[in-house]
Design an enzyme around this catalytic site. Structure first.
Site, PDB file in Angstrom:
ATOM      1  N   GLU A 134     -36.120  31.504  70.879  1.00 54.21           N
ATOM      2  CA  GLU A 134     -37.416  32.202  70.951  1.00 54.21           C
ATOM      3  C   GLU A 134     -38.445  31.523  71.849  1.00 54.21           C
ATOM      4  O   GLU A 134     -39.578  31.290  71.432  1.00 54.21           O
ATOM      5  CB  GLU A 134     -37.978  32.370  69.533  1.00 54.21           C
ATOM      6  CG  GLU A 134     -37.064  33.157  68.613  1.00 54.21           C
ATOM      7  CD  GLU A 134     -37.603  33.298  67.194  1.00 54.21           C
ATOM      8  OE1 GLU A 134     -38.707  32.785  66.923  1.00 54.21           O
ATOM      9  OE2 GLU A 134     -36.923  33.914  66.354  1.00 54.21           O
ATOM     10  N   GLU A 181     -28.633  38.244  63.599  1.00 50.13           N
ATOM     11  CA  GLU A 181     -29.732  38.446  62.642  1.00 50.13           C
ATOM     12  C   GLU A 181     -30.017  39.925  62.403  1.00 50.13           C
ATOM     13  O   GLU A 181     -31.167  40.355  62.308  1.00 50.13           O
ATOM     14  CB  GLU A 181     -30.992  37.689  63.115  1.00 50.13           C
ATOM     15  CG  GLU A 181     -30.706  36.225  63.430  1.00 50.13           C
ATOM     16  CD  GLU A 181     -31.950  35.422  63.788  1.00 50.13           C
ATOM     17  OE1 GLU A 181     -33.040  35.772  63.320  1.00 50.13           O
ATOM     18  OE2 GLU A 181     -31.801  34.429  64.524  1.00 50.13           O
TER      19      GLU A 181
END
Length: 369
Positions: free
Chosen positions: A147, A255
């Protein structure tokens, strides 16, 4: 005819996700400490039956492994890798360089002043080297950086990029370089949410090409899939898969969950604004937490449709996808019950809280037929 129908139903009931998609991609599931340590046998039995890959929910994040400057704690991580290896599961390491769930001493000296550039390089190197060598031969692949790209394709202003004077390229180059040196046998991935957004997708692709141009190995890109009933657009997902596959790296759907509650309809919300106590007031909870007594049949049908269309999309791109990982087994263990608003009741996974499969589960089994 009745006998034939009974026989077909029985066969279908015996089929598993990992078998159904054996010729397409690995099927993964995130596991928590209770599962890895053997304290949740019911969930473990289902995971071992249905999946052939695992990801650690939190047990390999910096705040767990290295909570204080003088403390290393590999207990939870060791339980995770032992669980994976003892059961023949492919194991992901998640994650090495991330601004969240990373203690402040990574970035600041004991007196609170920021570390220098050289100190930050040594901090990164020491952490990656210590962790990867500890788990060498037990972890199949690592999310090396997590991220770090913003929605516009630039680098996010995080603790890591700020510590390197905004030079995200240097952060990423060093992280992957150190990772490659520390455990040459592990695959090295980049992982991010909103990777389907065109600008962010292109920023991630630029970063991958930068590493490749510098002769630094990157083996794959993980597309975090914390999505909802009506976002993102399927064409954006397809374009992201194709873009990353064209770079010659593996593509993973990571995810994966499907949020059914209001508020996140336009994408994942970043920040803690929605955890403000006002959103626990009655008038807000009525709107924001509408399914406390169970999921209505019409919404359950929408959930099934969304899971089916997503997995059909992945299956259609199976030549470009290496793994699909669902972020948890049953609704009760999902982080989406508490984010971005705490204490809601969400239904984002394939199993109900009592660990019975949802209609979406059966719909996924039927796709490869």
């Amino acid at each position: 005819m009745a006998g034939i129908l009974v026989s077909l139903t029985f066969c279908h009931a015996q089929k598993t996700l990992k078998d159904a998609y054996a010729d397409a991609f690995r099927m993964g599931c995130a596991v928590n400490s209770q599962i890895a340590a053997g304290r949740d046998g019911r969930s473990s039995d289902l995971i071992l039956k249905q999946f052939n890959a695992v990801s650690p929910e939190n047990d390999l994040k910096p705040e767990v492994i290295h909570p204080r400057p003088d403390t290393w704690n590999f207990r939870a991580g060791d339980q995770y890798v032992n669980y994976a290896k003892n059961n023949g599961l492919w194991a992901l390491g998640h994650t090495l360089v991330w601004h969240n769930q990373t203690p402040s001493f990574f970035f600041n000296r004991s007196d609170g002043t920021p570390k220098s550039h050289d100190e930050m390089v040594e901090t990164m190197h020491s952490y990656i080297d210590t962790v990867m060598k500890h788990f060498a031969g037990k972890i199949d692949a690592w999310d090396v950086v997590n991220e770090i790209i913003d929605n516009d394709g630039s680098y996010r202003k995080t603790l890591w990029t700020n510590a390197f004077d905004g030079d995200g390229d240097e952060v990423v180059r060093l992280a992957f370089k150190f990772a490659q040196e520390s455990d040459p046998g592990a695959e090295l991935y980049y992982n991010d949410f909103n990777a389907w957004r065109p600008e962010k997708r292109d920023g991630i692709a630029r970063m991958v090409r930068m590493l490749q141009k510098n002769g630094i190995r990157i083996d794959g890109v993980g597309i975090q899939a914390h999505w909802g009933l009506n976002y993102p657009k399927n064409e954006y997902i397809t374009a992201a898969i194709d873009t990353f596959a064209s770079l010659g790296v593996k593509v993973m759907i990571t995810e994966l969950d499907v949020d059914v509650l209001p508020l996140t309809r336009e994408g994942q919300i970043i920040g803690q604004t929605m955890s403000d106590p006002q959103f626990q007031l009655e008038e807000f909870k009525t709107y924001l937490d509408p399914y406390r007594d169970g999921l209505p049949d019409d919404v359950q049908a929408q959930v099934t449709t969304r899971w089916k269309e997503l997995m059909q999309l992945f299956y259609n791109r199976r030549d470009r996808i290496d793994r699909v990982t669902i972020w948890g087994l049953h609704d009760g263990m999902s982080w989406k019950n508490d984010y971005p608003i705490p204490h809601r009741i969400n239904y984002p996974l394939l199993y109900n809280r009592d660990r019975t499969p949802k209609p979406a589960f059966e719909a996924l089994l039927a796709i490869p037929e």
